[in-house]
Design a protein around this motif. Structure first.
Motif, PDB file in Angstrom:
ATOM      1  N   ILE A 161      -9.128   6.733  -2.812  1.00 44.23           N
ATOM      2  CA  ILE A 161      -7.865   6.360  -3.426  1.00 44.23           C
ATOM      3  C   ILE A 161      -6.685   6.618  -2.500  1.00 44.23           C
ATOM      4  CG2 ILE A 161      -7.430   8.570  -4.608  1.00 44.23           C
ATOM      5  CD1 ILE A 161      -6.590   6.832  -7.071  1.00 44.23           C
ATOM      6  N   ASP A 162      -6.758   7.638  -1.660  1.00 44.08           N
ATOM      7  CA  ASP A 162      -5.658   7.904  -0.730  1.00 44.08           C
ATOM      8  C   ASP A 162      -5.499   6.757   0.269  1.00 44.08           C
ATOM      9  OD1 ASP A 162      -5.044  10.318  -1.924  1.00 44.08           O
ATOM     10  OD2 ASP A 162      -6.249  11.512  -0.534  1.00 44.08           O
ATOM     11  N   SER A 163      -6.619   6.312   0.823  1.00 44.15           N
ATOM     12  CA  SER A 163      -6.543   5.180   1.754  1.00 44.15           C
ATOM     13  C   SER A 163      -6.077   3.922   1.044  1.00 44.15           C
ATOM     14  CB  SER A 163      -7.903   4.936   2.414  1.00 44.15           C
ATOM     15  OG  SER A 163      -8.218   5.991   3.296  1.00 44.15           O
ATOM     16  N   ALA A 164      -6.529   3.729  -0.196  1.00 44.45           N
ATOM     17  CA  ALA A 164      -6.117   2.544  -0.946  1.00 44.45           C
ATOM     18  C   ALA A 164      -4.606   2.504  -1.091  1.00 44.45           C
ATOM     19  CB  ALA A 164      -6.785   2.520  -2.316  1.00 44.45           C
ATOM     20  N   ARG A 165      -4.006   3.632  -1.402  1.00 44.03           N
ATOM     21  CA  ARG A 165      -2.548   3.663  -1.555  1.00 44.03           C
ATOM     22  C   ARG A 165      -1.859   3.411  -0.216  1.00 44.03           C
ATOM     23  NH1 ARG A 165      -3.156   8.402  -6.057  1.00 44.03           N
ATOM     24  NH2 ARG A 165      -3.032   7.008  -7.867  1.00 44.03           N
ATOM     25  N   LYS A 166      -2.443   3.870   0.853  1.00 46.66           N
ATOM     26  CA  LYS A 166      -1.884   3.589   2.182  1.00 46.66           C
ATOM     27  C   LYS A 166      -1.973   2.094   2.470  1.00 46.66           C
ATOM     28  CE  LYS A 166      -4.408   3.974   5.776  1.00 46.66           C
ATOM     29  NZ  LYS A 166      -5.292   4.435   6.862  1.00 46.66           N
ATOM     30  N   TRP A 167      -3.098   1.465   2.140  1.00 46.39           N
ATOM     31  CA  TRP A 167      -3.274   0.035   2.403  1.00 46.39           C
ATOM     32  C   TRP A 167      -2.349  -0.811   1.531  1.00 46.39           C
ATOM     33  CZ3 TRP A 167      -9.141   1.180   2.153  1.00 46.39           C
ATOM     34  CH2 TRP A 167      -9.562   1.666   3.404  1.00 46.39           C
ATOM     35  N   VAL A 168      -2.086  -0.348   0.303  1.00 51.31           N
ATOM     36  CA  VAL A 168      -1.117  -1.045  -0.538  1.00 51.31           C
ATOM     37  C   VAL A 168       0.247  -1.043   0.133  1.00 51.31           C
ATOM     38  CG1 VAL A 168       0.194  -0.890  -2.691  1.00 51.31           C
ATOM     39  CG2 VAL A 168      -2.303  -0.699  -2.734  1.00 51.31           C
ATOM     40  N   ALA A 169       0.683   0.123   0.589  1.00 49.54           N
ATOM     41  CA  ALA A 169       1.984   0.222   1.253  1.00 49.54           C
ATOM     42  C   ALA A 169       2.028  -0.655   2.498  1.00 49.54           C
ATOM     43  CB  ALA A 169       2.281   1.678   1.608  1.00 49.54           C
ATOM     44  N   GLU A 170       0.946  -0.659   3.268  1.00 50.61           N
ATOM     45  CA  GLU A 170       0.904  -1.487   4.480  1.00 50.61           C
ATOM     46  C   GLU A 170       0.927  -2.975   4.128  1.00 50.61           C
ATOM     47  OE1 GLU A 170      -2.585  -0.205   6.525  1.00 50.61           O
ATOM     48  OE2 GLU A 170      -1.655   1.629   7.328  1.00 50.61           O
ATOM     49  N   GLY A 171       0.210  -3.355   3.066  1.00 48.72           N
ATOM     50  CA  GLY A 171       0.183  -4.758   2.660  1.00 48.72           C
ATOM     51  C   GLY A 171       1.553  -5.246   2.238  1.00 48.72           C
ATOM     52  N   ILE A 172       2.245  -4.451   1.445  1.00 44.86           N
ATOM     53  CA  ILE A 172       3.597  -4.827   1.027  1.00 44.86           C
ATOM     54  C   ILE A 172       4.501  -4.947   2.246  1.00 44.86           C
ATOM     55  CG2 ILE A 172       5.638  -4.025  -0.224  1.00 44.86           C
ATOM     56  CD1 ILE A 172       3.682  -2.776  -2.280  1.00 44.86           C
ATOM     57  N   ASP A 173       4.388  -3.989   3.155  1.00 43.02           N
ATOM     58  CA  ASP A 173       5.231  -3.995   4.350  1.00 43.02           C
ATOM     59  C   ASP A 173       5.023  -5.270   5.175  1.00 43.02           C
ATOM     60  OD1 ASP A 173       7.191  -2.377   5.830  1.00 43.02           O
ATOM     61  OD2 ASP A 173       5.688  -2.380   7.413  1.00 43.02           O
ATOM     62  N   ARG A 174       3.784  -5.705   5.269  1.00 43.15           N
ATOM     63  CA  ARG A 174       3.487  -6.909   6.051  1.00 43.15           C
ATOM     64  C   ARG A 174       3.893  -8.185   5.314  1.00 43.15           C
ATOM     65  NH1 ARG A 174      -2.620  -6.560   7.991  1.00 43.15           N
ATOM     66  NH2 ARG A 174      -1.960  -8.442   9.152  1.00 43.15           N
ATOM     67  N   LEU A 175       3.953  -8.122   3.987  1.00 45.69           N
ATOM     68  CA  LEU A 175       4.276  -9.309   3.196  1.00 45.69           C
ATOM     69  C   LEU A 175       5.783  -9.535   3.075  1.00 45.69           C
ATOM     70  CD1 LEU A 175       3.105 -11.621   1.469  1.00 45.69           C
ATOM     71  CD2 LEU A 175       3.166 -10.052  -0.502  1.00 45.69           C
ATOM     72  N   VAL A 176       6.567  -8.476   3.127  1.00 46.99           N
ATOM     73  CA  VAL A 176       8.003  -8.577   2.866  1.00 46.99           C
ATOM     74  C   VAL A 176       8.704  -9.618   3.740  1.00 46.99           C
ATOM     75  CG1 VAL A 176      10.193  -7.334   3.095  1.00 46.99           C
ATOM     76  CG2 VAL A 176       8.340  -6.337   1.784  1.00 46.99           C
ATOM     77  N   PRO A 177       8.515  -9.625   5.069  1.00 48.79           N
ATOM     78  CA  PRO A 177       9.269 -10.612   5.873  1.00 48.79           C
ATOM     79  C   PRO A 177       8.972 -12.050   5.478  1.00 48.79           C
ATOM     80  CG  PRO A 177       8.349  -8.898   7.271  1.00 48.79           C
ATOM     81  CD  PRO A 177       7.731  -8.715   5.924  1.00 48.79           C
ATOM     82  N   PHE A 178       7.704 -12.357   5.193  1.00 49.76           N
ATOM     83  CA  PHE A 178       7.353 -13.721   4.796  1.00 49.76           C
ATOM     84  C   PHE A 178       7.960 -14.050   3.442  1.00 49.76           C
ATOM     85  CE2 PHE A 178       4.544 -16.863   2.809  1.00 49.76           C
ATOM     86  CZ  PHE A 178       4.632 -17.878   3.758  1.00 49.76           C
ATOM     87  N   ALA A 179       7.870 -13.109   2.497  1.00 53.65           N
ATOM     88  CA  ALA A 179       8.442 -13.349   1.175  1.00 53.65           C
ATOM     89  C   ALA A 179       9.948 -13.583   1.269  1.00 53.65           C
ATOM     90  CB  ALA A 179       8.138 -12.171   0.250  1.00 53.65           C
ATOM     91  N   GLU A 180      10.610 -12.787   2.068  1.00 58.37           N
ATOM     92  CA  GLU A 180      12.053 -12.952   2.212  1.00 58.37           C
ATOM     93  C   GLU A 180      12.394 -14.312   2.803  1.00 58.37           C
ATOM     94  OE1 GLU A 180      15.923 -10.474   3.850  1.00 58.37           O
ATOM     95  OE2 GLU A 180      13.951 -10.061   4.722  1.00 58.37           O
ATOM     96  N   SER A 181      11.597 -14.765   3.753  1.00 57.43           N
ATOM     97  CA  SER A 181      11.856 -16.071   4.372  1.00 57.43           C
ATOM     98  C   SER A 181      11.705 -17.212   3.377  1.00 57.43           C
ATOM     99  CB  SER A 181      10.921 -16.286   5.563  1.00 57.43           C
ATOM    100  OG  SER A 181       9.591 -16.561   5.135  1.00 57.43           O
ATOM    101  N   CYS A 182      10.946 -16.973   2.300  1.00 54.15           N
ATOM    102  CA  CYS A 182      10.736 -17.989   1.260  1.00 54.15           C
ATOM    103  C   CYS A 182      11.647 -17.790   0.050  1.00 54.15           C
ATOM    104  CB  CYS A 182       9.280 -17.973   0.800  1.00 54.15           C
ATOM    105  SG  CYS A 182       8.079 -18.430   2.063  1.00 54.15           S
ATOM    106  N   GLY A 183      12.497 -16.764   0.086  1.00 53.72           N
ATOM    107  CA  GLY A 183      13.391 -16.496  -1.030  1.00 53.72           C
ATOM    108  C   GLY A 183      12.723 -15.844  -2.222  1.00 53.72           C
ATOM    109  N   ILE A 184      11.621 -15.127  -1.974  1.00 53.44           N
ATOM    110  CA  ILE A 184      10.849 -14.508  -3.047  1.00 53.44           C
ATOM    111  C   ILE A 184      10.963 -12.993  -2.995  1.00 53.44           C
ATOM    112  CG2 ILE A 184       8.547 -14.216  -4.053  1.00 53.44           C
ATOM    113  CD1 ILE A 184       9.774 -17.020  -4.365  1.00 53.44           C
ATOM    114  N   LYS A 185      11.231 -12.394  -4.145  1.00 52.58           N
ATOM    115  CA  LYS A 185      11.242 -10.945  -4.286  1.00 52.58           C
ATOM    116  C   LYS A 185       9.869 -10.477  -4.776  1.00 52.58           C
ATOM    117  CE  LYS A 185      16.013 -11.359  -5.873  1.00 52.58           C
ATOM    118  NZ  LYS A 185      16.904 -11.204  -7.049  1.00 52.58           N
ATOM    119  N   LEU A 186       9.449  -9.322  -4.309  1.00 53.57           N
ATOM    120  CA  LEU A 186       8.160  -8.753  -4.693  1.00 53.57           C
ATOM    121  C   LEU A 186       8.387  -7.686  -5.760  1.00 53.57           C
ATOM    122  CD1 LEU A 186       6.643  -8.341  -1.113  1.00 53.57           C
ATOM    123  CD2 LEU A 186       6.417 -10.288  -2.673  1.00 53.57           C
ATOM    124  N   GLY A 187       7.753  -7.876  -6.912  1.00 52.92           N
ATOM    125  CA  GLY A 187       7.900  -6.935  -8.014  1.00 52.92           C
ATOM    126  C   GLY A 187       6.651  -6.079  -8.166  1.00 52.92           C
TER     127      GLY A 187
END
Length: 272
Positions: free
Chosen positions: A113-139
């Protein structure tokens, strides 16, 4: 009891999952429900282009797309594939005209579970620039702890806030779903902490006794959640957007659709 109007009401599509997207849209129009929250498996049934046409022609507002997330996986290759799927979800949200992609972040592989939470944070971090370029907020939607093993290792609004606060409010925020957070002794402090970054508010009720882990959500007014109090706190924190009714319940799924939507409107005005 003071009644509320339905101008902010949105039908989360899972509440009548047997309906196709076209049937759900037509049902909302008949019931004069102004918004709909779309699930991706319904897009897949008919394709994005046809889904977009149906929504455009209806005039309904799309309050959100559900879901992205499921970031955690035991191999880098699989995490990469899941990130690619999240990018597709961002593109779908943009095509449908919503600016919110709901993230259900995923369970832990291999009991880690500790690694899973780290991977969640990393996934969001990698997704943010693309989402922002498309005008999408991540909830980021925290789920009730009973879902940690199957659906999400993000189980408190505190944790969701901590993840979201790494970014600007116009990039990443949180979803407040009463079914998942009502029990939290720190709830109201965390709602206040989320001021300016609440991207969605979902309502249902917690039935006693709870009949099923997944499919046991209740219609508003049938359970123990302080719906008006939580709504007041969310609005005090600055949220003035749509209010999605999101209920997983086979008994409600089996009701005639127009009857279900009529019941939703009645309970929404009486209890939400």
């Amino acid at each position: 009891m003071q009644l509320t109007t339905c101008e902010r009401l949105s039908l989360n599509q899972i509440t009548k999952d047997p309906w196709s997207l076209k049937e759900a849209v037509e049902g909302c129009l008949r019931a004069e429900i102004p918004s709909i929250a779309i699930w991706r498996h319904k897009l897949n049934e008919i394709g994005l282009a046809e889904s977009k046409r149906i929504i455009r022609d209806s005039g309904l507002k799309v309050s959100s797309l559900c879901r992205g997330g499921m970031f955690a996986a035991s191999t880098a290759e699989e995490r990469g594939r899941r990130l690619d799927d999240n990018r597709r979800a961002v593109e779908e949200a943009a095509e449908l005209g919503t600016d919110v992609l709901v993230l259900v972040c995923g369970p832990a592989p291999d009991r880690d579970i500790d690694s899973a939470r780290k991977w969640v944070a990393e996934g969001i971090d990698r997704l943010v620039p693309f989402a922002e370029s498309c005008g999408i907020k991540l909830g980021i939607e925290p789920l009730h702890p009973m879902y940690a093993a199957e659906r999400s290792v993000i189980v408190t609004l505190d944790h969701a806030n901590t993840l979201a606060e790494r970014y600007r409010p116009d990039q990443v925020g949180v979803i407040v779903d009463v079914f998942h957070v009502w029990w939290d002794p720190d709830l109201y402090r965390q709602i206040d902490r989320a001021k300016g970054r609440i991207l969605g508010y979902h309502v249902s009720d917690w039935i006693v006794p709870t009949p099923d882990l997944l499919m046991g959500r209740g219609m508003m007014g049938d359970g123990v959640i302080e719906l008006r109090r939580i709504r007041g706190a969310v609005e005090e924190a600055g949220y003035a957007g749509t209010i999605e009714v999101e209920i997983f319940n086979r008994t409600l799924w089996d009701l005639p659709g127009d009857e279900l939507l009529s019941l939703i409107k009645t309970r929404y005005t009486e209890h939400v």
